[in-house]
Design a protein around this motif. Structure first.
Motif, PDB file in Angstrom:
ATOM      1  N   VAL A 200     -45.134  37.064  10.027  1.00  0.00           N
ATOM      2  CA  VAL A 200     -45.870  35.857  10.568  1.00  0.00           C
ATOM      3  C   VAL A 200     -47.130  36.039  10.955  1.00  0.00           C
ATOM      4  CG1 VAL A 200     -45.805  34.042  11.794  1.00  0.00           C
ATOM      5  CG2 VAL A 200     -43.742  34.597  10.674  1.00  0.00           C
ATOM      6  N   ILE A 201     -48.394  35.397  10.340  1.00  0.00           N
ATOM      7  CA  ILE A 201     -49.646  35.948  10.873  1.00  0.00           C
ATOM      8  C   ILE A 201     -50.239  34.482  11.567  1.00  0.00           C
ATOM      9  CG2 ILE A 201     -51.851  36.722  10.352  1.00  0.00           C
ATOM     10  CD1 ILE A 201     -50.725  38.115   7.820  1.00  0.00           C
ATOM     11  N   THR A 202     -50.463  34.559  12.856  1.00  0.00           N
ATOM     12  CA  THR A 202     -51.496  33.437  13.698  1.00  0.00           C
ATOM     13  C   THR A 202     -52.671  33.899  13.854  1.00  0.00           C
ATOM     14  OG1 THR A 202     -50.284  34.344  15.637  1.00  0.00           O
ATOM     15  CG2 THR A 202     -49.120  32.448  14.319  1.00  0.00           C
ATOM     16  N   PRO A 203     -53.554  33.435  12.925  1.00  0.00           N
ATOM     17  CA  PRO A 203     -54.928  33.885  13.135  1.00  0.00           C
ATOM     18  C   PRO A 203     -55.948  32.656  14.085  1.00  0.00           C
ATOM     19  CG  PRO A 203     -54.894  33.140  10.815  1.00  0.00           C
ATOM     20  CD  PRO A 203     -53.508  33.031  11.626  1.00  0.00           C
ATOM     21  N   PHE A 204     -56.095  33.056  15.018  1.00  0.00           N
ATOM     22  CA  PHE A 204     -56.774  32.234  16.163  1.00  0.00           C
ATOM     23  C   PHE A 204     -56.417  30.748  15.866  1.00  0.00           C
ATOM     24  CE2 PHE A 204     -59.168  35.871  15.089  1.00  0.00           C
ATOM     25  CZ  PHE A 204     -59.724  36.245  16.628  1.00  0.00           C
ATOM     26  N   ILE A 205     -54.957  30.611  15.913  1.00  0.00           N
ATOM     27  CA  ILE A 205     -54.543  29.134  15.930  1.00  0.00           C
ATOM     28  C   ILE A 205     -53.710  28.825  17.288  1.00  0.00           C
ATOM     29  CG2 ILE A 205     -52.547  30.039  14.797  1.00  0.00           C
ATOM     30  CD1 ILE A 205     -52.241  27.228  13.694  1.00  0.00           C
ATOM     31  N   LEU A 206     -53.204  29.866  17.959  1.00  0.00           N
ATOM     32  CA  LEU A 206     -52.346  29.375  19.229  1.00  0.00           C
ATOM     33  C   LEU A 206     -53.122  28.976  20.149  1.00  0.00           C
ATOM     34  CD1 LEU A 206     -49.787  32.572  19.056  1.00  0.00           C
ATOM     35  CD2 LEU A 206     -49.530  30.373  17.940  1.00  0.00           C
ATOM     36  N   ASP A 207     -54.598  29.349  20.423  1.00  0.00           N
ATOM     37  CA  ASP A 207     -55.171  28.842  21.426  1.00  0.00           C
ATOM     38  C   ASP A 207     -55.507  27.245  21.481  1.00  0.00           C
ATOM     39  OD1 ASP A 207     -58.340  28.432  20.260  1.00  0.00           O
ATOM     40  OD2 ASP A 207     -57.150  29.802  19.192  1.00  0.00           O
TER      41      ASP A 207
ATOM     42  N   LEU B  29     -47.356  24.136  22.198  1.00  0.00           N
ATOM     43  CA  LEU B  29     -47.256  25.655  21.804  1.00  0.00           C
ATOM     44  C   LEU B  29     -45.885  26.220  21.652  1.00  0.00           C
ATOM     45  CD1 LEU B  29     -49.064  28.198  21.155  1.00  0.00           C
ATOM     46  CD2 LEU B  29     -49.299  28.578  23.431  1.00  0.00           C
ATOM     47  N   THR B  30     -45.340  25.864  22.665  1.00  0.00           N
ATOM     48  CA  THR B  30     -43.911  26.580  22.835  1.00  0.00           C
ATOM     49  C   THR B  30     -43.205  25.870  21.644  1.00  0.00           C
ATOM     50  OG1 THR B  30     -43.845  26.570  25.305  1.00  0.00           O
ATOM     51  CG2 THR B  30     -41.738  26.485  24.294  1.00  0.00           C
ATOM     52  N   GLN B  31     -43.179  24.721  21.391  1.00  0.00           N
ATOM     53  CA  GLN B  31     -42.384  24.173  20.309  1.00  0.00           C
ATOM     54  C   GLN B  31     -42.784  24.802  18.717  1.00  0.00           C
ATOM     55  OE1 GLN B  31     -43.959  20.344  18.373  1.00  0.00           O
ATOM     56  NE2 GLN B  31     -41.880  19.535  18.354  1.00  0.00           N
ATOM     57  N   LEU B  32     -44.206  25.240  18.625  1.00  0.00           N
ATOM     58  CA  LEU B  32     -44.798  25.732  17.534  1.00  0.00           C
ATOM     59  C   LEU B  32     -44.346  27.283  17.420  1.00  0.00           C
ATOM     60  CD1 LEU B  32     -46.887  26.332  15.083  1.00  0.00           C
ATOM     61  CD2 LEU B  32     -48.413  26.783  16.907  1.00  0.00           C
ATOM     62  N   MET B  33     -44.507  27.905  18.324  1.00  0.00           N
ATOM     63  CA  MET B  33     -43.739  29.411  18.451  1.00  0.00           C
ATOM     64  C   MET B  33     -42.413  29.357  18.190  1.00  0.00           C
ATOM     65  SD  MET B  33     -46.476  31.088  21.219  1.00  0.00           S
ATOM     66  CE  MET B  33     -45.809  32.530  20.916  1.00  0.00           C
ATOM     67  N   GLN B  34     -41.659  28.375  18.717  1.00  0.00           N
ATOM     68  CA  GLN B  34     -40.078  28.372  18.433  1.00  0.00           C
ATOM     69  C   GLN B  34     -39.921  28.430  16.992  1.00  0.00           C
ATOM     70  OE1 GLN B  34     -38.607  25.433  21.128  1.00  0.00           O
ATOM     71  NE2 GLN B  34     -38.486  27.057  22.853  1.00  0.00           N
TER      72      GLN B  34
ATOM     73  N   PRO C  86     -53.872  29.750  26.334  1.00  0.00           N
ATOM     74  CA  PRO C  86     -52.625  29.716  27.013  1.00  0.00           C
ATOM     75  C   PRO C  86     -52.320  31.059  27.660  1.00  0.00           C
ATOM     76  CG  PRO C  86     -52.867  29.039  24.732  1.00  0.00           C
ATOM     77  CD  PRO C  86     -54.089  29.783  25.182  1.00  0.00           C
ATOM     78  N   ASP C  87     -51.187  31.116  28.322  1.00  0.00           N
ATOM     79  CA  ASP C  87     -50.186  32.244  28.863  1.00  0.00           C
ATOM     80  C   ASP C  87     -49.648  32.845  27.507  1.00  0.00           C
ATOM     81  OD1 ASP C  87     -49.053  34.088  30.095  1.00  0.00           O
ATOM     82  OD2 ASP C  87     -47.920  32.753  31.424  1.00  0.00           O
ATOM     83  N   TYR C  88     -50.186  33.554  26.828  1.00  0.00           N
ATOM     84  CA  TYR C  88     -49.448  33.912  25.577  1.00  0.00           C
ATOM     85  C   TYR C  88     -48.199  34.993  26.043  1.00  0.00           C
ATOM     86  CZ  TYR C  88     -53.927  32.702  23.214  1.00  0.00           C
ATOM     87  OH  TYR C  88     -55.040  32.057  22.848  1.00  0.00           O
ATOM     88  N   LYS C  89     -48.411  35.854  27.225  1.00  0.00           N
ATOM     89  CA  LYS C  89     -47.688  36.809  27.505  1.00  0.00           C
ATOM     90  C   LYS C  89     -46.476  36.042  27.777  1.00  0.00           C
ATOM     91  CE  LYS C  89     -47.001  40.531  30.672  1.00  0.00           C
ATOM     92  NZ  LYS C  89     -47.580  41.392  31.836  1.00  0.00           N
ATOM     93  N   THR C  90     -46.394  35.076  28.585  1.00  0.00           N
ATOM     94  CA  THR C  90     -45.122  34.322  28.930  1.00  0.00           C
ATOM     95  C   THR C  90     -44.400  33.829  27.688  1.00  0.00           C
ATOM     96  OG1 THR C  90     -45.893  33.837  31.049  1.00  0.00           O
ATOM     97  CG2 THR C  90     -44.102  32.361  30.029  1.00  0.00           C
TER      98      THR C  90
END
Length: 212
Positions: A110-117, A124-129, A180-184
């Motif tokens: 899975v590649i997320t290029p400059f989208i999660l921000d 974001l939580t919903q998307l990443m899940q 976002p807090d990506y680490k968490t």
């Protein structure tokens, strides 16, 4: 954002890439290029929010994937990517968001290029899940985004991030107001960081995560 969560980028599609180069130089492309060697041979790849197709072009040149799903919400961005990568039978171009992933679809990468921000915390939580669910066990998540190294980033990075959110909030209806807090987010999904590299004096980072 509009009804189609990311479709506000229709308005900036024609000048997004030149603008990114003007502001960040080659950092955004360099971060994405650094991730390419981590893609295994014969992989099924999901690229979500890849924009105008620059990254897809590089993937086709430098990897040997079995299949690539290019999932992009912006109709104009998707059209540009399709035109840029014509006659590629292993690529499926699909307009939509993570909500348009099909039941049973699974990917090695899975590649997320400059989208999660782009998203506030809840979205974001919903998307990443959802992305986690379609990534196979031991699969690779390739991340490139604005992600300052320092806990308290320098003033110029904070100013640039604020300006970026203001600009795209107006033109593209981006709802997020801060990085976002990506680490968490990645830790809660139990994705293990395997490699990382910084660009643009640490404001841009590329990371490799593995699903365990």
């Amino acid at each position: 954002m509009p009804a189609n969560t990311d479709s506000g980028f229709n308005r900036v599609a024609s000048f997004y890439d030149p603008l990114a180069r003007l502001v960040y130089g080659s950092a955004l492309q360099d971060a994405q290029s650094w991730l390419i060697p981590f893609i295994p041979h014969g992989a099924a790849i999901l690229v979500i929010g890849g924009g105008s197709g620059w990254l897809l072009e590089k993937l086709l040149q430098h990897t040997s994937p079995q299949h690539i799903l290019y999932l992009e919400a912006s109709e104009k961005m998707l059209q540009m990517a399709r035109q840029r990568n014509q006659h590629q039978t292993i690529v499926e171009f699909r307009q939509g968001t993570d909500a348009d992933l099909h039941p049973g679809e699974q990917f090695d990468v899975v590649i997320t290029p400059f989208i999660l921000d782009l998203f506030p915390e809840k979205r974001l939580t919903q998307l990443m899940q959802r992305l986690y669910a379609v990534l196979i066990p031991e699969g690779v998540w390739l991340f490139a985004d604005f992600c300052p190294v320092q806990q308290k980033p320098p003033f110029w990075q904070k100013l640039l991030a604020k300006s970026m959110y203001l600009f795209f909030g107006i033109l593209s209806d981006v709802k997020a107001k801060q990085l976002p807090d990506y680490k968490t987010q990645f830790s809660e999904l139990n994705l293990q960081e395997q490699a990382t590299k910084s660009f643009n004096k640490g404001f841009v980072q590329a990371k490799v995560f593995r699903k365990v």
